[in-house]
Design an enzyme around this catalytic site. Structure first.
Site: not given
Length: 318
Positions: A17, A103, A112, A145
Site C-alpha cells: 500500500k 520492501p 501486513s 495496516d
C-alpha cells in the site's frame, strides 16, 4: 473434495500500500497516535502459499533479502495463522511459503499483506469459512495496516488506521516506487516526529504548519477525496501529505535528494510512503510513469512502476 482434504497449496496474493495522505495526531497517554490516512493498494504483491502441516511454520522466497526476518512466533504471518486456528478451533497446522516483493521495513505494509494473505489462505485451507467481517476483526488484532491489506482498493483509515471507510477512486493512478537499501523502524519514525514537534513548539512554529500536531482529531483533507473521485492525478499530486515524512527524512537525509530528483525528472509529486523509507512518485499516466522510471534508473536508483487501486488479499487460481 475440499481444499482442506488435499495436498494442494492455497495461493493468495495481497498488495502493498501507499499512504496518499497521512495526518498524525498528537502523542497520547498510551504512547500511540490517532491517524487519518488515505490508503491505496498498489500492484506490488506478496504471494503466500499454504500447505497442510502438523505445525505452523513459515519460509521466505523471492527477490527481497529476507535473511533478517523472523520465522518464529513473532512473525506476523505465523501470528495470523495461530490466531485463526485458535478462533476457529482448528487442531492442525500449516506450512506457509511467502514470496516477498514489497520492501521490508519500507512503509508499504508488506508484513501486513503477509498476515492478510495468511488469514485468507488458512481460512480456505482449513475450511473454516469465516465471514469476511470476522476476518477483518481478526486482522485488526494483528496490526493497523492488516485490515486494509485484506480489503484493498482505496480507503480512509482512522483511529490507529484500522477503522476503514471505502473511498471512491475513478480510473487508475500510476506510481513509481524507489525502495531504499535500508529499512526504517516505524516506532523510531514516530518518536522522531514527536521530538520534531517539541522542537517546533519551542521555536514558535505555526501550529498549522505541515507536520505540526493537529488541534483535535486528525482528518483527511477533502481535496484528496475529490481528486480521487475525479481520477485527477495532477489534483491528487497537489494534495499529497505525510506528516511522517519530516521525521523519516531527518533520520535518513538522503531521501530528500531522491525526492528532489524524482520531481525534476517528471513526477507530479513525490512522498515518503508511510513511515518510509520507500519513496512514491505520482505520474500523470502510464507512459509518463515509464519515462520517470527510466529517469530514476539512469541515476542508479531501483525504480518500480506500479498502479492502483487494486483488490485486497484474494485467492489465485491456477
Amino acid at each position: 473434495m475440499t481444499i482442506a482434504a488435499t495436498d494442494e497449496a492455497v495461493h493468495v496474493r495481497a498488495p502493498g500500500k501507499i499512504n496518499l495522505f497521512l495526518r498524525v495526531g498528537a502523542l497520547e497517554d498510551d504512547g500511540y497516535h490517532d491517524l487519518a490516512t488515505a490508503y491505496q493498494a498498489v500492484s506490488l504483491y506478496e504471494d503466500v502459499r499454504a500447505w497442510p502441516a502438523d505445525e505452523i511454520t513459515v519460509e521466505f522466497v523471492g527477490p527481497v533479502d529476507t535473511s533478517g526476518l523472523p520465522t518464529g512466533p513473532t512473525n506476523l504471518a505465523v501470528r495470523a495463522a495461530k490466531l485463526l486456528a485458535r478462533t476457529a478451533g482448528v487442531p492442525g497446522g500449516v506450512h506457509l511459503q511467502i514470496s516477498k516483493q514489497v520492501p521490508i521495513a519500507g512503509g508499504m505494509g508488506g508484513g501486513s499483506a503477509d498476515a492478510a494473505a495468511t488469514l485468507v489462505a488458512c481460512d480456505a485451507l482449513w475450511g473454516t469459512a469465516l465471514p469476511r467481517e470476522e476476518l477483518h476483526r481478526l486482522a485488526a488484532q494483528l496490526g493497523a495496516d492488516v485490515p486494509f491489506a485484506l480489503a484493498g482498493g482505496t480507503a480512509i483509515g482512522t483511529g490507529r488506521g484500522d477503522r476503514l471507510s471505502p473511498a471512491l477512486a475513478t480510473g487508475s493512478f500510476h506510481w513509481v516506487l524507489v525502495p531504499a537499501d535500508h529499512g526504517l523502524s516505524t516506532p523510531a519514525v514516530y518518536r522522531e516526529l514527536d521530538v520534531l514537534r517539541e522542537e517546533w513548539v519551542a521555536e514558535g512554529v505555526d501550529a498549522f504548519a505541515p507536520g505540526a500536531a493537529p488541534d483535535g482529531p486528525p482528518a483527511v483533507d477533502a481535496e484528496v477525496l475529490q481528486a480521487l473521485r475525479a481520477g485527477d492525478p495532477a489534483r491528487l499530486g497537489a494534495s499529497l501529505q505525510n506528516d511522517l515524512q519530516f521525521a523519516a527524512v531527518r533520520l535518513a537525509p538522503g531521501l530528500q535528494d531522491v525526492l528532489d530528483l524524482g520531481e525534476s525528472v517528471g513526477a507530479l509529486a513525490g512522498m515518503v510512503s508511510g513511515s518510509g523509507p520507500t519513496l512514491a512518485f505520482l505520474a500523470p499516466d502510464a507512459e509518463s510513469a515509464i519515462e520517470l522510471q527510466v529517469g530514476l534508473s539512469a541515476a542508479r536508483h531501483m525504480a518500480l512502476h506500479v498502479h492502483g487501486p487494486v483488490p485486497g488479499a484474494r485467492i489465485v487460481h491456477g
